[in-house]
Scaffold this motif. Structure first.
Motif: not given
Length: 231
Positions: A94, A96-102, A104-105
């Motif tokens: 994965t 580590d950036d805002p797109w990926t975190r969103r 995932l959430d």
């Protein structure tokens, strides 16, 4: 042997790469065992076919799929690498950036990962009759592609191989960008690139014939090498 300004095709690039790897001691005779040569399909397969032949190694493929962002499939959030015959599950990388975190959430990442695992299963069936990639634990594994631009797919593949317990992990390509080569160094024990030009452009610029490799070519080369078990 000096490199040509451009490789005639992927098979010729594999000959140059295989000879170079043999000179570095990665042949079966020098290692005391046959190395496992894993191609990233589809373009890496003709290259890896020649590498495996010259090293007297075992050829197979390693299936890696990009996990794209919802609505923007060209934007990579990570990647998933198939598991091996030892029972190790798929390895997920994965970003580590805002797109990926969103993603995932929201669950979108897991949903797309599931779709890509389905595609991996389809390709396992087509290329290997449903069998997984051979067990990698304790082996010398050489991961081959026709070139590296950003290095994202190759890096995910190398991390998957490392996670499967390979003793030695080698990335081997005929050509790479400076940035792409550098991105692989932390994921492999050795990174082999025959040509790392200061001005890169695209992988295809270093081949006279860079036509897309077809599924039929992949299965034919796997069959010829003795490992293809297409359905």
């Amino acid at each position: 042997m000096p490199l040509p300004p451009c490789f005639a095709d992927r098979r010729e690039a594999g000959v140059y790469l295989g000879r170079h790897l043999a000179g570095l001691g990665y042949g079966a005779a020098a290692l005391g065992e046959a190395p496992l040569v894993l191609a990233l399909p589809r373009g890496g397969v003709p290259v890896a076919f020649e590498v495996a032949r010259l090293l007297e190694g075992r050829l197979d493929i390693l299936l890696v799929r990009k996990i794209g962002a919802p609505g923007y499939p060209e934007l990579a959030l990570g990647a998933v690498v198939e598991g091996d015959a030892a029972g190790g599950g798929p390895h997920t990388v994965t970003n580590d950036d805002p797109w990926t975190r969103r993603a995932l959430d929201s669950g979108a990442f897991d949903a797309e990962r599931g779709r890509q695992l389905d595609e991996i299963a389809r390709r396992q069936q087509r290329y290997r009759g449903g069998a997984p990639v051979p067990a990698m634990a304790g082996r010398t594994v050489i991961v081959v592609d026709d070139g590296v631009a950003t290095g994202a797919t190759m890096r995910a593949a190398l991390e998957g191989v490392r996670g499967a317990g390979a003793r030695t992990v080698v990335a081997a390509v005929p050509v790479a960008s400076v940035e792409g080569q550098a991105s692989l160094r932390t994921a492999a024990d050795q990174v082999i690139c025959l040509n790392v030009p200061a001005s890169f452009g695209a992988v295809g610029a270093f081949y006279l014939d860079f036509r897309q490799t077809t599924d039929e070519e992949v299965t034919a080369l796997l069959r010829e090498s003795g490992c293809g078990r297409p359905a």
